[in-house]
Design a protein around this motif. Structure first.
Motif, PDB file in Angstrom:
ATOM      1  N   GLY A  80       0.814  -1.214   0.000  1.00  0.00           N
ATOM      2  CA  GLY A  80       0.000   0.000   0.000  1.00  0.00           C
ATOM      3  C   GLY A  80       0.843   1.259   0.000  1.00  0.00           C
ATOM      4  N   LYS A  81       0.211   2.362   0.331  1.00  0.00           N
ATOM      5  CA  LYS A  81       0.918   3.643   0.431  1.00  0.00           C
ATOM      6  C   LYS A  81       1.917   3.603   1.586  1.00  0.00           C
ATOM      7  CE  LYS A  81      -1.774   7.324   0.157  1.00  0.00           C
ATOM      8  NZ  LYS A  81      -2.931   8.202   0.466  1.00  0.00           N
ATOM      9  N   ASN A  82       2.902   4.494   1.515  1.00  0.00           N
ATOM     10  CA  ASN A  82       3.928   4.545   2.561  1.00  0.00           C
ATOM     11  C   ASN A  82       3.964   5.954   3.155  1.00  0.00           C
ATOM     12  OD1 ASN A  82       6.069   4.130   4.238  1.00  0.00           O
ATOM     13  ND2 ASN A  82       7.586   3.791   2.632  1.00  0.00           N
ATOM     14  N   LEU A  83       3.795   6.028   4.454  1.00  0.00           N
ATOM     15  CA  LEU A  83       3.849   7.292   5.176  1.00  0.00           C
ATOM     16  C   LEU A  83       5.095   7.298   6.057  1.00  0.00           C
ATOM     17  CD1 LEU A  83       2.549   9.981   6.100  1.00  0.00           C
ATOM     18  CD2 LEU A  83       1.280   8.661   7.824  1.00  0.00           C
ATOM     19  N   ILE A  84       5.888   8.339   5.953  1.00  0.00           N
ATOM     20  CA  ILE A  84       7.107   8.462   6.745  1.00  0.00           C
ATOM     21  C   ILE A  84       6.841   9.405   7.913  1.00  0.00           C
ATOM     22  CG2 ILE A  84       9.522   9.213   6.759  1.00  0.00           C
ATOM     23  CD1 ILE A  84       9.519   8.750   3.699  1.00  0.00           C
ATOM     24  N   TYR A  85       7.146   8.941   9.121  1.00  0.00           N
ATOM     25  CA  TYR A  85       7.142   9.810  10.295  1.00  0.00           C
ATOM     26  C   TYR A  85       8.596  10.021  10.702  1.00  0.00           C
ATOM     27  CZ  TYR A  85       2.165  10.318  11.322  1.00  0.00           C
ATOM     28  OH  TYR A  85       0.840  10.688  11.289  1.00  0.00           O
ATOM     29  N   CYS A  86       9.022  11.284  10.706  1.00  0.00           N
ATOM     30  CA  CYS A  86      10.436  11.604  10.844  1.00  0.00           C
ATOM     31  C   CYS A  86      10.690  12.536  12.024  1.00  0.00           C
ATOM     32  CB  CYS A  86      10.941  12.258   9.547  1.00  0.00           C
ATOM     33  SG  CYS A  86      12.687  12.705   9.569  1.00  0.00           S
ATOM     34  N   GLY A  87      11.769  12.274  12.749  1.00  0.00           N
ATOM     35  CA  GLY A  87      12.174  13.158  13.837  1.00  0.00           C
ATOM     36  C   GLY A  87      13.675  13.087  14.041  1.00  0.00           C
ATOM     37  N   HIS A  88      14.238  14.127  14.634  1.00  0.00           N
ATOM     38  CA  HIS A  88      15.688  14.127  14.876  1.00  0.00           C
ATOM     39  C   HIS A  88      15.984  13.991  16.365  1.00  0.00           C
ATOM     40  CE1 HIS A  88      15.900  18.407  16.239  1.00  0.00           C
ATOM     41  NE2 HIS A  88      15.040  18.677  15.267  1.00  0.00           N
ATOM     42  N   ASP A 121      12.085  21.185  20.949  1.00  0.00           N
ATOM     43  CA  ASP A 121      12.779  20.962  19.667  1.00  0.00           C
ATOM     44  C   ASP A 121      13.760  19.809  19.785  1.00  0.00           C
ATOM     45  OD1 ASP A 121      13.716  21.226  17.093  1.00  0.00           O
ATOM     46  OD2 ASP A 121      14.811  23.085  17.474  1.00  0.00           O
ATOM     47  N   MET A 122      13.358  18.570  19.483  1.00  0.00           N
ATOM     48  CA  MET A 122      11.994  18.171  19.243  1.00  0.00           C
ATOM     49  C   MET A 122      11.713  16.811  19.876  1.00  0.00           C
ATOM     50  SD  MET A 122      12.071  16.789  15.293  1.00  0.00           S
ATOM     51  CE  MET A 122      10.808  15.594  15.687  1.00  0.00           C
ATOM     52  N   LYS A 123      12.210  16.629  21.101  1.00  0.00           N
ATOM     53  CA  LYS A 123      12.079  15.308  21.719  1.00  0.00           C
ATOM     54  C   LYS A 123      10.648  14.995  22.135  1.00  0.00           C
ATOM     55  CE  LYS A 123      16.878  14.530  22.935  1.00  0.00           C
ATOM     56  NZ  LYS A 123      17.903  14.360  23.989  1.00  0.00           N
ATOM     57  N   ALA A 124       9.833  16.003  22.385  1.00  0.00           N
ATOM     58  CA  ALA A 124       8.421  15.737  22.679  1.00  0.00           C
ATOM     59  C   ALA A 124       7.720  15.204  21.436  1.00  0.00           C
ATOM     60  CB  ALA A 124       7.736  16.999  23.180  1.00  0.00           C
ATOM     61  N   GLY A 125       7.980  15.826  20.300  1.00  0.00           N
ATOM     62  CA  GLY A 125       7.414  15.326  19.046  1.00  0.00           C
ATOM     63  C   GLY A 125       7.971  13.967  18.679  1.00  0.00           C
ATOM     64  N   LEU A 126       9.277  13.793  18.871  1.00  0.00           N
ATOM     65  CA  LEU A 126       9.909  12.502  18.586  1.00  0.00           C
ATOM     66  C   LEU A 126       9.303  11.401  19.446  1.00  0.00           C
ATOM     67  CD1 LEU A 126      12.183  10.913  17.144  1.00  0.00           C
ATOM     68  CD2 LEU A 126      13.692  11.569  19.030  1.00  0.00           C
ATOM     69  N   LEU A 178       5.660  13.300   7.547  1.00  0.00           N
ATOM     70  CA  LEU A 178       5.375  14.231   8.632  1.00  0.00           C
ATOM     71  C   LEU A 178       6.610  14.332   9.498  1.00  0.00           C
ATOM     72  CD1 LEU A 178       4.511  14.343  11.920  1.00  0.00           C
ATOM     73  CD2 LEU A 178       3.609  16.047  10.364  1.00  0.00           C
ATOM     74  N   ILE A 179       7.092  15.554   9.715  1.00  0.00           N
ATOM     75  CA  ILE A 179       8.198  15.802  10.630  1.00  0.00           C
ATOM     76  C   ILE A 179       7.610  16.426  11.888  1.00  0.00           C
ATOM     77  CG2 ILE A 179      10.436  16.923  10.953  1.00  0.00           C
ATOM     78  CD1 ILE A 179      10.676  17.158   7.928  1.00  0.00           C
ATOM     79  N   ALA A 180       7.968  15.868  13.042  1.00  0.00           N
ATOM     80  CA  ALA A 180       7.368  16.339  14.298  1.00  0.00           C
ATOM     81  C   ALA A 180       8.106  17.548  14.859  1.00  0.00           C
ATOM     82  CB  ALA A 180       7.339  15.213  15.321  1.00  0.00           C
ATOM     83  N   GLU A 181       8.519  18.448  13.985  1.00  0.00           N
ATOM     84  CA  GLU A 181       9.166  19.690  14.398  1.00  0.00           C
ATOM     85  C   GLU A 181       8.145  20.589  15.103  1.00  0.00           C
ATOM     86  OE1 GLU A 181      12.136  20.720  14.527  1.00  0.00           O
ATOM     87  OE2 GLU A 181      13.362  20.014  12.854  1.00  0.00           O
ATOM     88  N   PRO A 182       8.628  21.490  15.956  1.00  0.00           N
ATOM     89  CA  PRO A 182       7.714  22.362  16.696  1.00  0.00           C
ATOM     90  C   PRO A 182       6.847  23.223  15.785  1.00  0.00           C
ATOM     91  CG  PRO A 182      10.014  23.069  16.948  1.00  0.00           C
ATOM     92  CD  PRO A 182      10.041  21.725  16.321  1.00  0.00           C
ATOM     93  N   GLN A 383       5.127  19.887   8.764  1.00  0.00           N
ATOM     94  CA  GLN A 383       5.690  19.806  10.107  1.00  0.00           C
ATOM     95  C   GLN A 383       4.602  20.090  11.141  1.00  0.00           C
ATOM     96  OE1 GLN A 383      10.064  21.583   8.790  1.00  0.00           O
ATOM     97  NE2 GLN A 383       8.780  22.755  10.133  1.00  0.00           N
ATOM     98  N   TYR A 384       4.555  19.229  12.135  1.00  0.00           N
ATOM     99  CA  TYR A 384       3.587  19.442  13.210  1.00  0.00           C
ATOM    100  C   TYR A 384       4.111  18.772  14.470  1.00  0.00           C
ATOM    101  CZ  TYR A 384      -0.745  19.412  15.911  1.00  0.00           C
ATOM    102  OH  TYR A 384      -1.692  19.594  16.887  1.00  0.00           O
ATOM    103  N   GLY A 385       4.295  19.569  15.518  1.00  0.00           N
ATOM    104  CA  GLY A 385       4.813  19.003  16.749  1.00  0.00           C
ATOM    105  C   GLY A 385       4.533  19.889  17.943  1.00  0.00           C
ATOM    106  N   PRO A 386       4.576  19.293  19.148  1.00  0.00           N
ATOM    107  CA  PRO A 386       4.333  20.051  20.379  1.00  0.00           C
ATOM    108  C   PRO A 386       5.484  20.993  20.675  1.00  0.00           C
ATOM    109  CG  PRO A 386       5.045  17.819  20.899  1.00  0.00           C
ATOM    110  CD  PRO A 386       4.879  17.876  19.416  1.00  0.00           C
ATOM    111  N   ALA A 387       5.162  22.189  21.151  1.00  0.00           N
ATOM    112  CA  ALA A 387       6.227  23.165  21.425  1.00  0.00           C
ATOM    113  C   ALA A 387       5.702  24.333  22.231  1.00  0.00           C
ATOM    114  CB  ALA A 387       6.807  23.694  20.109  1.00  0.00           C
ATOM    115  N   TYR A 388       6.587  24.880  23.041  1.00  0.00           N
ATOM    116  CA  TYR A 388       6.402  26.226  23.575  1.00  0.00           C
ATOM    117  C   TYR A 388       7.408  27.071  22.810  1.00  0.00           C
ATOM    118  CZ  TYR A 388       6.300  30.215  26.750  1.00  0.00           C
ATOM    119  OH  TYR A 388       6.176  31.488  27.271  1.00  0.00           O
ATOM    120  N   LEU A 389       6.930  27.712  21.759  1.00  0.00           N
ATOM    121  CA  LEU A 389       7.813  28.329  20.764  1.00  0.00           C
ATOM    122  C   LEU A 389       8.817  29.322  21.344  1.00  0.00           C
ATOM    123  CD1 LEU A 389       5.228  28.777  17.861  1.00  0.00           C
ATOM    124  CD2 LEU A 389       6.951  26.991  18.103  1.00  0.00           C
ATOM    125  N   PRO A 390       8.462  30.153  22.347  1.00  0.00           N
ATOM    126  CA  PRO A 390       9.450  31.114  22.853  1.00  0.00           C
ATOM    127  C   PRO A 390      10.677  30.476  23.504  1.00  0.00           C
ATOM    128  CG  PRO A 390       7.229  31.791  23.477  1.00  0.00           C
ATOM    129  CD  PRO A 390       7.126  30.398  22.928  1.00  0.00           C
TER     130      PRO A 390
END
Length: 422
Positions: A80-88, A121-126, A178-182, A383-390
Motif C-alpha cells: 500500500g501507500k507509505n507514510l514516513i514519520y520523521c524526527g531528529h 525541539d523536538m524530543k516531545a514530538g519525537l 510528517l516531521i514532528a518539528e515544533p 511539520q507538526y509538533g508540540p512546542a512552547y515556541l518562545p
C-alpha cells in the motif's frame, strides 16, 4: 470496509489511556544528552532501539558519519501507500548551565510542563512518533499501507548526515512525510522560505595604521560599504507567484490572529531577510587590515532564485570598486511548499480538528528545516509538533504535557486517514 472513524477513535482513546507511558518516554529521551555538536547519537539511538524491541520492532542502524546513527523501521503492508514519520534526536547545546532554572537534562514534569533541552525541539514530538509507532504494533492494527519511522541524528547544525543522507542513499521513500518539528497547536507548517548563506571576504592593502586612510587600503572600511549594499536586498521588490499568494495570505492571517506578538514580522514572508552574523578582520589596531570576512544569513521568499541574488550582489559590489570574493556555505535551498490539498497535509490538518474540535490550517515558516529535503525528492511533507515556541534554542526550554498528548493523538489518527485513502 473498515470504519476509519471508529479506528481513529480507538487509537485516540488508547493514547489517552497510556499517556503516562508517553510522558515517561519523552522524559527519558530528554535525560539523554544528545547535543550537536558534538553529535554523538549512540546512547539515544540505543535507547530508542531497546524501546522498540519490546514490540518486536527492531530498527535498522545506518551510520552516516562517526557516531551519527540513522534509525529506520517500518510496519504494515508494503503493497500500500507509505507514510514516513520523521524526527531528529540531536538538540542544540545547553550552553551556560548557570542560566537555567533547572537541570536541562532532568526531563522533569512540573506544573504541567515537561522541562529540559529538546523538550520543544523536538524530543516531545519525537516521543509522540515513537510511541504511536509502537502502539500500532501493540494493538495489532492491520494497516493497508506502511508506516515508516525515520529517526535522524543531524538536523540542528544543518548537516548532511540525516534526512538528505537517507534520501540520497535511497534508504527511505514514501508517498508523504510528517516531521514532528515544533509548530503551533492548530497550524502545521506546509511551506518555508529558502536559505542563502554566504561569506564575503574583502581584500585590502596593509600598511602602518598611523598613515590611514592615505596609505594602504582598509579591508574593514570597504567591508562596511559592502554590508550597506548587502542590506539593500531587503528593499528589493519581489513578485510572489500567484499560486503562492493564498499561502502567504493565510500565514499573515495566522500572524494577526494567533501569534499576535509576531504581527510586525508579516513583511518577512515576502522579503529577503538579511542577517550580518559575523565579522572578522584585521590583526592589530595599528595595522591597516588586508582582509575582512563577513558571514551573512539570507532567507529567500518565493519569487527569487539563488542565481538572481548572486547576480544582484555581484552587480552591487562590483560598482563599489572593491576587491572581494563570495563563498556560499551552510543552508542552501529555494522557497518550497506542499499543497494544502495534498493528502498528507489533509491527514494532519483534518485530524487536528478531529482531535481538538478547533479550526486548523497550514501556514508558512520563515526558517528552514529537513522538510526541504523531502520536497527535493518529490515527497509531500509538513511539520507538526508540540512546542512552547518562545523557549526553543533558549534557556529553560519546555513544553506543555497536554500538547505532547494532543500531538500523539493527531499522529495516530492521521496514519489511518492517509493510509486508508485510495
Amino acid at each position: 470496509m473498515t470504519d476509519t472513524i471508529a479506528l481513529k477513535q480507538l487509537l485516540i482513546d488508547e493514547v489517552e489511556k497510556r499517556k503516562d507511558e508517553l510522558i515517561e518516554l519523552c522524559s527519558s529521551l530528554i535525560q539523554i544528552p544528545s547535543e550537536n555538536p558534538p553529535g554523538d547519537s549512540t546512547e539515544i539511538s540505543q535507547f530508542i532501539t531497546d524501546y522498540l524491541k519490546q514490540y518486536d520492532l527492531e530498527p535498522e542502524w545506518h551510520e552516516a558519519s562517526d557516531k551519527m546513527f540513522n534509525l529506520i523501521s517500518s510496519y504494515g503492508n508494503k503493497e500500500g501507500k507509505n507514510l514516513i514519520y520523521c524526527g531528529h534526536t540531536d538538540v542544540v547545546p545547553a550552553g551556560d548551565l548557570t542560566k537555567w532554572d533547572f537541570n536541562p537534562f532532568s526531563g522533569e514534569v512540573v506544573d504541567g510542563w515537561m522541562l529540559g533541552r529538546g523538550a520543544s525541539d523536538m524530543k516531545a514530538g519525537l516521543a509522540g512518533l515513537i510511541f504511536v509507532y509502537g502502539l500500532m504494533k501493540r494493538m495489532d492494527i492491520q494497516l493497508p499501507g506502511q508506516l515508516t519511522l525515520a529517526i535522524v541524528p543531524d538536523e540542528e547544525t544543518g548537516g548532511e548526515f540525516g534526512v538528505p543522507w537517507l534520501l540520497e542513499n535511497k534508504l527511505i521513500q514514501g508517498d508523504g512525510a510528517l516531521i514532528a518539528e515544533p509548530s503551533s497547536p492548530y497550524n502545521p507548517t506546509i511551506g518555508q522560505k529558502g536559505s542563502y548563506w554566504f561569506e564575503l571576504e574583502v581584500f585590502g592593502t596593509p600598511g602602518h595604521g598611523s598613515l590611514s586612510p592615505i596609505a594602504g587600503n582598509n579591508a574593514i572600511t570597504d567591508a562596511i560599504k559592502a554590508i550597506d549594499k548587502i542590506q539593500d536586498l531587503w528593499d528589493l521588490n519581489i513578485t510572489i507567484p500567484d499560486e503562492i499568494k493564498p499561502l502567504i495570505k493565510v500565514s499573515q492571517r495566522y500572524m494577526r490572529e494567533v501569534e499576535k506578538d509576531r504581527l510586525k514580522f508579516q513583511p518577512v514572508l515576502e522579503k529577503i531577510t538579511v542577517n550580518i552574523g559575523t565579522i572578522q578582520g584585521g590583526t592589530k589596531s595599528n595595522i591597516i587590515p588586508e582582509s575582512c570576512k563577513v558571514q551573512v544569513d539570507c532567507r529567500l521568499p518565493f519569487g527569487i532564485t539563488h542565481d538572481e541574488v548572486s547576480l544582484y550582489l555581484k552587480d552591487a559590489l562590483d560598482r563599489l570598486g572593491i576587491r572581494y570574493s563570495i563563498r556560499l556555505f551552510g543552508f542552501k535551498s529555494h522557497a518550497n511548499y506542499t499543497s494544502a490539498e495534498d493528502p498528507v497535509c489533509r491527514a494532519i490538518v483534518d485530524n487536528i480538528t478531529f482531535v481538538t474540535d478547533h479550526e486548523a490550517y497550514g501556514v508558512m515558516q520563515w526558517a528552514s528545516s529537513d522538510a526541504r529535503h523531502f520536497r527535493d525528492y518529490n515527497i509531500p511533507v509538513l511539520q507538526y509538533g508540540p512546542a512552547y515556541l518562545p523557549s526553543i534554542h533558549g534557556y529553560n526550554e519546555k513544553v506543555q504535557v497536554e500538547d505532547i498528548i494532543r500531538c500523539a493523538k493527531v499522529y495516530a489518527a492521521a496514519v489511518i486517514d492517509f493510509l486508508y485513502e485510495k
